[in-house]
Structures are given as C-alpha cells and as structure tokens.
Design a protein around this motif. Structure first.
Motif, short mmCIF file in Angstrom:
data_model
loop_
_atom_site.label_atom_id
_atom_site.label_comp_id
_atom_site.label_asym_id
_atom_site.label_seq_id
_atom_site.Cartn_x
_atom_site.Cartn_y
_atom_site.Cartn_z
N TYR A 212 -8.40 5.57 -8.83
CA TYR A 212 -7.32 5.95 -7.92
C TYR A 212 -6.01 5.24 -8.27
O TYR A 212 -5.03 5.34 -7.55
CB TYR A 212 -7.72 5.65 -6.48
N GLU A 213 -6.00 4.54 -9.40
CA GLU A 213 -4.78 3.86 -9.84
C GLU A 213 -3.69 4.89 -10.17
O GLU A 213 -3.98 6.06 -10.47
CB GLU A 213 -5.05 3.02 -11.09
N THR A 214 -2.45 4.46 -10.16
CA THR A 214 -1.36 5.33 -10.58
C THR A 214 -1.36 5.43 -12.10
O THR A 214 -1.87 4.53 -12.79
CB THR A 214 -0.01 4.79 -10.12
N PRO A 215 -0.78 6.49 -12.66
CA PRO A 215 -0.65 6.56 -14.12
C PRO A 215 0.10 5.35 -14.69
O PRO A 215 -0.27 4.87 -15.77
CB PRO A 215 0.13 7.86 -14.34
N GLU A 216 1.09 4.86 -13.98
CA GLU A 216 1.84 3.69 -14.47
C GLU A 216 0.94 2.47 -14.57
O GLU A 216 1.03 1.70 -15.54
CB GLU A 216 3.02 3.40 -13.53
N GLN A 217 0.07 2.28 -13.60
CA GLN A 217 -0.86 1.15 -13.64
C GLN A 217 -1.82 1.27 -14.82
O GLN A 217 -2.08 0.30 -15.53
CB GLN A 217 -1.64 1.07 -12.33
N ARG A 267 -8.32 11.03 -13.63
CA ARG A 267 -7.22 10.35 -14.31
C ARG A 267 -7.41 10.66 -15.79
O ARG A 267 -8.43 10.29 -16.37
CB ARG A 267 -7.24 8.84 -14.05
N CYS A 274 -1.79 8.12 -19.74
CA CYS A 274 -2.32 8.77 -18.54
C CYS A 274 -1.21 9.63 -17.93
O CYS A 274 -0.10 9.16 -17.70
CB CYS A 274 -2.78 7.72 -17.53
N ASP A 276 0.49 12.51 -15.10
CA ASP A 276 0.59 12.70 -13.66
C ASP A 276 -0.31 13.82 -13.17
O ASP A 276 -0.53 13.95 -11.96
CB ASP A 276 2.03 13.01 -13.25
N PRO A 316 -3.27 12.77 -10.08
CA PRO A 316 -2.31 11.87 -9.43
C PRO A 316 -1.21 12.57 -8.64
O PRO A 316 -0.69 11.99 -7.67
CB PRO A 316 -1.73 11.07 -10.59
N SER A 317 -0.80 13.78 -9.04
CA SER A 317 0.31 14.43 -8.33
C SER A 317 -0.15 15.60 -7.46
O SER A 317 0.67 16.38 -7.00
CB SER A 317 1.36 14.92 -9.34
#
Length: 358
Positions: A212-217, A267, A274, A276, A316-317
């Motif tokens: 569930y992390e963000t793509p940035e993470q 993801r 990774c 969005d 993610p989006s």
C-alpha cells in the motif's frame, strides 16, 4: 539546418499519450523508422528536442495502416521510446495507446463510420492478436464527449470499449510461459502470466512491503528495486523473453488484499519504476492470475460471481475494471475474451518536424 515535415496526430489513449502515424508516412526500413521516431519524440532524458514528455507514459508511438487480414480492419504497431536511452522497444503491446488507434483510423479516413457506434477490429502487430474497439460515432463522426470516467485521467469522455480476443501468449508464446502456475526465484514465489502482457505477480508481503506504499516510497526503496531486478533477470529467460535487461517486459507486479472493494491491490514496476497505475493489458494478466487455482493470488483475491467475471484491479491512482469471459472446461480456466473500458481524445493534428543534417 533543414527540416523534414511528417504528418501526425497526437492522442491521449487511456492514461497514456503518444504520436500516431500512417505507416506510409514513415520509412519502410525499420532502422530508419526507429531513428525518425527517436528524433520525433526526443533522444535524451528530458526529450527537450522532441514531442515526448520525459516519461514512459508520454513517450509512445502508434503506426497504423489498413490490414490485409480477413479478421482485422487495420494493423497497429506500438513503439515505446525508452526515455533517456536513445532506443525504442517494440516487444510489448500497449492497451492504452490502442484506445486511440480506432479514433485515429476514423480521423485519418482508414475506416468508415457505420452508425452511432463504429466497430474497428485491430490486428496488434506486436503480438499477432486482434482486439475489437467499439467507438462512439453519433451523427457520422467521432465524438470525444461522454460520461465515461477512468482513473488517472481528469474529467469524462466518450467510452472506447476494448474487447480482446484470446490474447494468451502474446509475447511469451503461452499463458503460463514457464509452464508452471508457481515459480520460485531467490526464495520468492511468483506466478508468471502472459495474457496480453508478460507480468510477474508476487505477494508484496514476501518482498518485505505492505503493498500500500506510494509509488514515490517504492521508487526510493533501492534495496527493493535491486531485488526485483535480480529476480527479473532470472525469470525473463524462463518466460521465453531472453535477456530482459533494459527491455520493457516483463512487468513486475506486487499484490496485496484489496482495500477499496476491488478484487486485488497492485503496485507495478514498468519496468524499473513503480507507476501510478497498472497498464491495460497488465491488468488483464493480473486479473487472469487471480482466477488460476493455486496461484500466488488465490488466497488474496476477492472474487465475485458470474461469467463474464467482473474484477476491479486496484492501483495507486484508483482502479481498473476488467471483464473476463472464461472457459472452465479445461484443466485451467481459459480467458476467451477480456473487455475493458478506456477513453481517448485527439490532442493535435498536423506536421511535426525532424531536423536533418546541415
């Protein structure tokens, strides 16, 4: 410096955008054609001297022509410009750009408008498979206005329905390219599926993340990226893809339980970052993994009922809705058709200019 004018259109197709060309307007020689596309979109990482956007999702091209096949109206070759590497990749299809191919064919006069809906059968040259596009053409012309909404794109547009006919083995030659429902590489269980797009599906928890992390993470997790690349280089040859270092496929997809009422959460690294969202055909392959008995997704997926089966693939989006028509008569379920909703819009139309030697 002299410049050469090339007719083109630019479309947003799904959550990507690219340049669309008639095949006859480009060099017949493959090497010369690829060099022209690199000049058109841009050769460096910023693509400052071309029309690309410095991102894989905006550095794409479609080459379209009438088809000689009895089962298709037009041929479509997808070309991915690999940002910053001064090269192109034609290994995989792109389902997002495909959504713009039908509108392009209508706008370019390749296919006639038939009624309020126009159906265009597209032979995808990258894979040899066929997809039927259902376009909205009221009053005898393409319309881009409508109430269809897809995640990753603002506002609403006219629906483009994409019905994929039996796309198993599009790049690898078979639905399960390794011959197994589950493979193990470096201690990680995975299900490798090619149902329109080669995807390696792994449980996020097995790789030490929640999913569930963000793509940035995830893009900042260098240890994870190195681990994924090590796995990718080992599984690629087993998927009949050869040396995949630098290639666009396979996509690496980490799954977890859905959190917004869908079937699965994802993801996806495409291929090294990774993203969005999940790709169109990538979503079909992930959804297919969800229905395979004993796959890595089996105890995570929340499946409904019905045939066609409706699955929402979370990313993610937002989410990507996939409809799978399934034949359960064989040992493993077989997807006979995958239906997806996309939208597209014509962004520009005219000539682009290629710099030639002084």
């Amino acid at each position: 410096m002299s410049q050469r004018a090339i007719p083109y259109m630019q479309f947003r197709g799904g959550s990507s955008k690219g340049l669309f060309f008639l095949a006859g307007d480009l060099p017949a020689d493959e090497a010369a054609r690829n060099q022209l596309l690199l000049s058109a979109l841009g050769r460096d990482g910023r693509q400052i001297d071309g029309l690309g956007g410095g991102n894989p999702l905006t550095s794409k091209a479609a080459i379209v022509s009438l088809s000689s096949r009895d089962d298709a109206d037009i041929d479509y070759l997808f070309v991915q410009v690999v940002v910053g590497e001064n090269r192109v990749d034609t290994t995989a299809n792109c389902g997002n750009i495909l959504a713009g191919v039908g509108p392009f064919a209508v706008e370019a006069g390749l296919v006639p408008v038939s009624s309020a809906e126009t159906r265009v059968r597209v032979h995808m040259r990258n894979s040899g498979k066929v997809c039927e596009l259902v376009l909205q053409t009221p009053q005898g012309a393409m319309t881009y206005c409508g109430d269809a909404r897809i995640d990753g794109v603002p506002g609403t547009s006219a629906a483009v329905i994409c019905n994929y006919d039996d796309v198993a083995g599009s790049a690898c030659g078979s639905l399960l390219p390794t011959g197994n429902v589950v493979d193990v590489v470096d201690g990680i269980e995975m299900t490798c599926v090619d149902n329109g797009m080669p995807v390696v599906v792994m449980r996020a928890a097995d790789l030490g993340i929640s999913g569930y992390e963000t793509p940035e993470q995830l893009n900042g997790n260098e240890a994870l990226k190195a681990r994924l690349q090590k796995i990718r280089l080992q599984i690629g040859p087993k998927m009949n893809l050869g040396d995949v270092d630098g290639a666009a496929v396979p996509k690496m997809c980490m799954i977890s339980a859905p959190s917004h009422g869908g079937a699965i959460n994802t993801r996806t690294f495409i291929p090294y970052q990774c993203h969005d969202a999940v790709g169109v055909l990538g979503a079909v392959s992930v959804a297919t993994a969800c229905i395979l008995p004993n796959s890595v997704a089996q105890n995570i997926t929340q499946l409904g009922e019905g045939n066609p089966l409706q699955l929402s693939v979370e990313h993610p989006s937002g989410e990507f809705s996939v409809s799978l028509a399934i034949d359960y008569s064989a040992e493993l379920p077989r997807v006979t058709q995958a239906g997806l909703l996309r939208t597209a819009r014509l962004l520009s139309h005219g000539d682009l200019y290629i710099a030639e030697a002084c």
